[in-house]
Design a protein around this motif. Structure first.
Motif, PDB file in Angstrom:
ATOM      1  N   HIS A 158       9.725   1.703  13.274  1.00 41.78           N
ATOM      2  CA  HIS A 158       9.301   3.033  13.378  1.00 41.78           C
ATOM      3  C   HIS A 158      10.771   3.908  13.172  1.00 41.78           C
ATOM      4  CE1 HIS A 158      10.432   3.752  17.660  1.00 41.78           C
ATOM      5  NE2 HIS A 158      10.256   2.587  17.792  1.00 41.78           N
ATOM      6  N   ARG A 199       3.668  -1.360  18.718  1.00 41.81           N
ATOM      7  CA  ARG A 199       3.919  -0.963  17.309  1.00 41.81           C
ATOM      8  C   ARG A 199       3.758   0.240  16.547  1.00 41.81           C
ATOM      9  NH1 ARG A 199       4.449   1.331  13.752  1.00 41.81           N
ATOM     10  NH2 ARG A 199       4.213   1.114  11.354  1.00 41.81           N
ATOM     11  N   PHE A 200       2.312   0.791  17.090  1.00 39.91           N
ATOM     12  CA  PHE A 200       1.917   1.974  16.852  1.00 39.91           C
ATOM     13  C   PHE A 200       2.232   3.329  17.853  1.00 39.91           C
ATOM     14  CE2 PHE A 200       0.031  -0.276  13.470  1.00 39.91           C
ATOM     15  CZ  PHE A 200       0.228   0.418  12.260  1.00 39.91           C
ATOM     16  N   GLU A 230      -6.831   0.850   7.297  1.00 40.81           N
ATOM     17  CA  GLU A 230      -5.849   0.335   6.394  1.00 40.81           C
ATOM     18  C   GLU A 230      -4.921  -0.856   6.858  1.00 40.81           C
ATOM     19  OE1 GLU A 230      -4.617   4.865   4.701  1.00 40.81           O
ATOM     20  OE2 GLU A 230      -3.102   2.895   4.675  1.00 40.81           O
ATOM     21  N   LEU A 231      -4.658  -0.915   8.106  1.00 43.50           N
ATOM     22  CA  LEU A 231      -3.959  -1.836   9.022  1.00 43.50           C
ATOM     23  C   LEU A 231      -4.655  -3.227   8.599  1.00 43.50           C
ATOM     24  CD1 LEU A 231      -1.250  -2.683  10.272  1.00 43.50           C
ATOM     25  CD2 LEU A 231      -2.500  -2.313  12.321  1.00 43.50           C
ATOM     26  N   ARG A 241      -5.909   4.688  10.071  1.00 43.88           N
ATOM     27  CA  ARG A 241      -4.788   3.844  10.230  1.00 43.88           C
ATOM     28  C   ARG A 241      -5.103   2.578  10.410  1.00 43.88           C
ATOM     29  NH1 ARG A 241       0.216   5.924  10.544  1.00 43.88           N
ATOM     30  NH2 ARG A 241       0.251   8.187  10.939  1.00 43.88           N
ATOM     31  N   ASN A 269       0.773   3.828   2.390  1.00 45.19           N
ATOM     32  CA  ASN A 269       1.507   4.393   3.432  1.00 45.19           C
ATOM     33  C   ASN A 269       2.136   3.089   3.989  1.00 45.19           C
ATOM     34  OD1 ASN A 269       2.166   5.552   6.163  1.00 45.19           O
ATOM     35  ND2 ASN A 269       0.233   6.464   6.431  1.00 45.19           N
ATOM     36  N   PRO A 270       3.616   3.224   4.182  1.00 43.63           N
ATOM     37  CA  PRO A 270       4.267   2.251   4.749  1.00 43.63           C
ATOM     38  C   PRO A 270       3.726   1.857   6.056  1.00 43.63           C
ATOM     39  CG  PRO A 270       5.651   4.016   4.328  1.00 43.63           C
ATOM     40  CD  PRO A 270       4.566   4.302   3.784  1.00 43.63           C
ATOM     41  N   ASP A 271       3.623   2.974   6.935  1.00 41.03           N
ATOM     42  CA  ASP A 271       3.503   3.009   8.599  1.00 41.03           C
ATOM     43  C   ASP A 271       2.322   2.054   8.811  1.00 41.03           C
ATOM     44  OD1 ASP A 271       5.207   4.061  10.244  1.00 41.03           O
ATOM     45  OD2 ASP A 271       4.625   6.004   9.265  1.00 41.03           O
ATOM     46  N   ASN A 272       1.208   2.081   7.767  1.00 44.51           N
ATOM     47  CA  ASN A 272      -0.053   1.370   8.161  1.00 44.51           C
ATOM     48  C   ASN A 272      -0.278  -0.085   7.520  1.00 44.51           C
ATOM     49  OD1 ASN A 272      -0.605   3.762   9.239  1.00 44.51           O
ATOM     50  ND2 ASN A 272      -2.105   4.329   7.687  1.00 44.51           N
ATOM     51  N   GLN A 273       1.189  -0.623   7.232  1.00 45.29           N
ATOM     52  CA  GLN A 273       0.891  -2.153   7.202  1.00 45.29           C
ATOM     53  C   GLN A 273       2.289  -2.945   7.408  1.00 45.29           C
ATOM     54  OE1 GLN A 273       1.714  -2.237   2.539  1.00 45.29           O
ATOM     55  NE2 GLN A 273       2.523  -0.209   2.652  1.00 45.29           N
ATOM     56  N   ILE A 274       2.594  -2.308   8.439  1.00 40.73           N
ATOM     57  CA  ILE A 274       3.642  -2.987   9.074  1.00 40.73           C
ATOM     58  C   ILE A 274       3.182  -3.394  10.587  1.00 40.73           C
ATOM     59  CG2 ILE A 274       5.967  -2.943  10.306  1.00 40.73           C
ATOM     60  CD1 ILE A 274       7.080  -1.249   7.884  1.00 40.73           C
ATOM     61  N   VAL A 275       3.103  -4.651  10.894  1.00 44.58           N
ATOM     62  CA  VAL A 275       2.254  -5.116  11.970  1.00 44.58           C
ATOM     63  C   VAL A 275       3.217  -5.173  13.241  1.00 44.58           C
ATOM     64  CG1 VAL A 275       0.775  -6.944  12.915  1.00 44.58           C
ATOM     65  CG2 VAL A 275       0.805  -6.527  10.551  1.00 44.58           C
ATOM     66  N   ARG A 309      -2.494 -10.056   4.074  1.00 47.08           N
ATOM     67  CA  ARG A 309      -1.554 -11.127   4.373  1.00 47.08           C
ATOM     68  C   ARG A 309      -1.959 -12.285   4.965  1.00 47.08           C
ATOM     69  NH1 ARG A 309       2.822  -7.077   6.934  1.00 47.08           N
ATOM     70  NH2 ARG A 309       4.383  -8.769   6.931  1.00 47.08           N
ATOM     71  N   ALA A 311      -4.514  -4.403   5.245  1.00 48.51           N
ATOM     72  CA  ALA A 311      -3.013  -4.894   4.794  1.00 48.51           C
ATOM     73  C   ALA A 311      -3.048  -6.341   5.604  1.00 48.51           C
ATOM     74  CB  ALA A 311      -1.976  -3.861   5.275  1.00 48.51           C
ATOM     75  N   PHE A 324       0.888  -1.256  -0.039  1.00 44.98           N
ATOM     76  CA  PHE A 324      -0.021  -0.076   0.058  1.00 44.98           C
ATOM     77  C   PHE A 324       1.028   1.273  -0.039  1.00 44.98           C
ATOM     78  CE2 PHE A 324      -2.532  -3.512   1.602  1.00 44.98           C
ATOM     79  CZ  PHE A 324      -3.636  -3.327   0.991  1.00 44.98           C
TER      80      PHE A 324
END
Ligand code: ATP
Ligand code: MG
Lengths: 295, 274
Positions: A151, B167-168, B219-220, B216, A101-107, B227, B223, A99
């Motif tokens: 991050h 993470r956030f 979107e998460l 966010r 925004n790289p931030d919103n797909q890293i878990v 996956r 995503a 996607f």
């Protein structure tokens, strides 16, 4: 019948409108779209804001379902009535998406754990996951950062981690939805080089949605969308030699093409489908020389 | 306003503690907390201090870092112990002024309470935060609580929530800072005015922050779905936790420590009133 390979993704006569909640008549986000993506190809998708690119990508990754028409993944109709949860999961193993925004797909809180997230969901044995994670990080050049916290990485690095997460699932096709849009020029170059390498070396099918013309010309095929329809579809040379059509739908053309187009309009005999600045300079020099000789 | 919070202050290293199974470290922490509350006299406290020093030594965490962590908590430590000075009644009265009576026992008690809190914080932070990554910690917790799945408790979901929250947090902190700067640039003032005025000034920060957090989250979720995430069912892990005999011995050491403390309590000397 001639021997043709099954396209990895095929879209047949697809239409779709987002449901509206305030009684307004829904406006089609996609109208009668037909598109077939060959395995191993590198396709760029262009179109101005709101032309339906992301909606199309969401159709292909089965996040949205069409109102009419169908989406076929690897020869299977995913819009059929009898499609099960299992079939969808199976298709998602073939087609992945990165996607914007790289931030919103890293878990996860550690790079390698995030790359492992997908393979873990597939239920693979631990040793196999380890091998795939190491391999995927190597492929995007992020091995050094395996134990880092996401991050603290740069945008380009985060996006490469996200790509590694998709590669580790061994997808045959990856859709990039403006994955370079939020990056600085250096990050954009990193990610584009990675995408290109995946296509050329690993034979992964790539669908690259972008607003950058210099990225679009790196593909084998360019699809231009306008108001939910496919306007142009062809090789970069074919598509960009029609700058007027593109300008009409508020799109740019590569700077080289624009320059050559204006040269041509003023009467010089030049080709339009040159995207490399050096080649472009040579073409112009040659045109001027032959013009002078003719006088 | 300073939002420079260092979360999950994991301290990179390669000590035995760093490599230990996080489940064992969680169990050891619980045992250690129990042991701390068993200690009742000076001898047992001496042993506690010794064990905390040993923990610091084997963790190889610089004392400077631990001290910095403690400094942030000075107020809580002082507050709880000072209350004790005034609270505890004893036999040896030292000061008597109006309604204030201070006894020797009160002062000793306050000292021990302070020691207890310090040892507890040092011990648990070494075992859990300094030497364990947040992800290992949530993994360990998930597996320790796994038996509760039988009762249909959402153990996996809980640990996934923790992971995503961890993470956030840095991302959202960064975002808050950005929004605040943007509002400041438009003349917002967060540091002067009455409490109500200041609370009002926070609204233009919280609204965009919440909106973006929801975006966010959506979107998460997409995503994660892409996956192939379908919840805990059928999911495997890359890092499988396995406890070695060393890890079990480590936990056993805390049980022994508890036994030793109980023995030392019997030696007499000053006994804590609590
Ligand atoms: N979640 C949604 N709900 C309702 N309408 C939507 C939604 N997402 C997109 N649309 C509408 O659908 C149309 C196509 O949007 P889409 O996001 O596919 O465009 P896009 O080509 O990806 O644009 P961009 O370049 O801005 O990303 C637009 O008119 C948009 O307003
Ligand atoms: Mg889009």
């Amino acid at each position: 019948m001639s021997e043709t390979k099954t396209p990895i993704i095929e879209i047949r006569d697809l239409s779709f409108a987002y449901p509206t909640d305030d009684g307004e008549a829904p406006k089609n986000a996609l109208t009668n779209v037909n598109l077939s993506i060959e395995e191993g190809s590198f396709v760029s998708i262009l179109g101005h804001n709101g032309s339906g690119k992301s909606t199309l990508a969401k159709m292909m990754s089965l996040i949205l379902m069409p109102d009419s028409g169908s989406v076929w993944i690897d020869g299977k109709n995913m819009s059929a009535e009898d499609i099960t949860e299992e079939d969808v999961l199976d298709a998602r193993r073939k087609v992945g998406m990165v996607f914007q925004n790289p931030d919103n797909q890293i878990v996860a809180t550690v790079v390698e754990e995030d790359v492992a997230f997908g393979p873990e969901n597939l239920g693979l044995p631990s040793a196999e996951i380890r091998r795939r994670v190491d391999e995927a990080l190597e492929m995007v050049g992020m091995t050094k950062y395996a134990r880092h916290a996401p991050h603290n990485l740069s945008g380009g690095q985060k996006q490469r981690v996200a790509i590694a997460g998709i590669i580790a699932m061994r997808r045959r096709c990856i859709i990039f939805d403006e994955s370079t849009a939020m990056l600085d020029p250096a990050g954009r170059r990193e990610v584009m080089d990675t995408i290109e390498r995946l296509n050329r070396e690993e034979n992964i099918t790539v669908l690259h949605i972008t607003h950058y013309m210099n990225e679009a010309v790196r593909a084998d095929r360019v699809v231009v969308m306008d108001s939910g329809r496919i306007l142009l579809d062809g090789t970069p040379s074919e598509v960009f030699s029609q700058p007027e059509t593109l300008w009409n739908v508020r799109l740019d053309v590569p700077q080289t093409t624009e320059l050559l187009y204006h040269m041509k309009k003023s009467g010089y005999n030049v080709r339009l489908d040159i995207f490399d600045p050096d080649e472009c300079a040579e073409e112009i020099a040659a045109a001027i020389r032959s013009d002078r000789d003719a006088d | 306003m300073n939002l420079n919070i260092s979360f999950g202050q994991y301290c990179e290293g390669n000590s035995i503690l760093h490599r230990m199974d996080p489940r064992m470290k969680i169990i050891a922490s619980i045992l250690f907390i129990v042991v701390i509350f068993l200690a009742k006299n000076l001898f047992s406290f001496a042993l506690l201090i010794l064990s905390a020093v040993v923990l610091i030594a084997i963790s190889a965490i610089p004392v400077r870092i631990i001290a910095r962590g403690m400094k942030a908590l000075t107020f809580i430590i002082l507050f709880t112990s000072i209350i004790n000075i005034f609270w505890i009644k004893g036999e040896t009265e030292l000061v008597s002024f109006g309604f204030i009576h201070i006894y020797l026992e009160g002062i000793l008690n306050a000292l021990m309470i302070a020691l207890r809190i310090i040892i507890l914080l040092v011990g648990t932070s070494i075992l859990m935060t300094y030497t364990t990554t947040p992800i290992a910690l949530t993994d360990g917790l998930e597996q320790l609580l796994a038996p509760l799945k039988v009762l249909h408790l959402p153990v996996h979901e809980f640990s996934m929530m923790m992971t995503i929250a961890l993470r956030f947090i840095p991302t959202l902190i960064e975002e808050t800072q950005k929004i605040m700067n943007a509002q400041k640039a438009r003349g917002a003032d967060f540091s002067t005015g009455s409490l109500i005025q200041r609370a009002k000034a926070l609204v233009p920060i919280l609204v965009p922050l919440f909106l973006s957090a929801f975006r966010r989250a959506e979107e998460l979720a997409t995503a994660m779905e892409c996956r192939c995430y379908t919840g805990g069912e059928g999911r495997t892990r890359m890092n499988i936790l396995h406890a070695t005999s060393k890890d079990y011995l480590f936990c056993a050491a805390f049980v022994l420590l508890g036994a030793a403390i109980i023995l030392l309590n019997r030696l007499g000397g000053y006994a804590l009133a609590w």
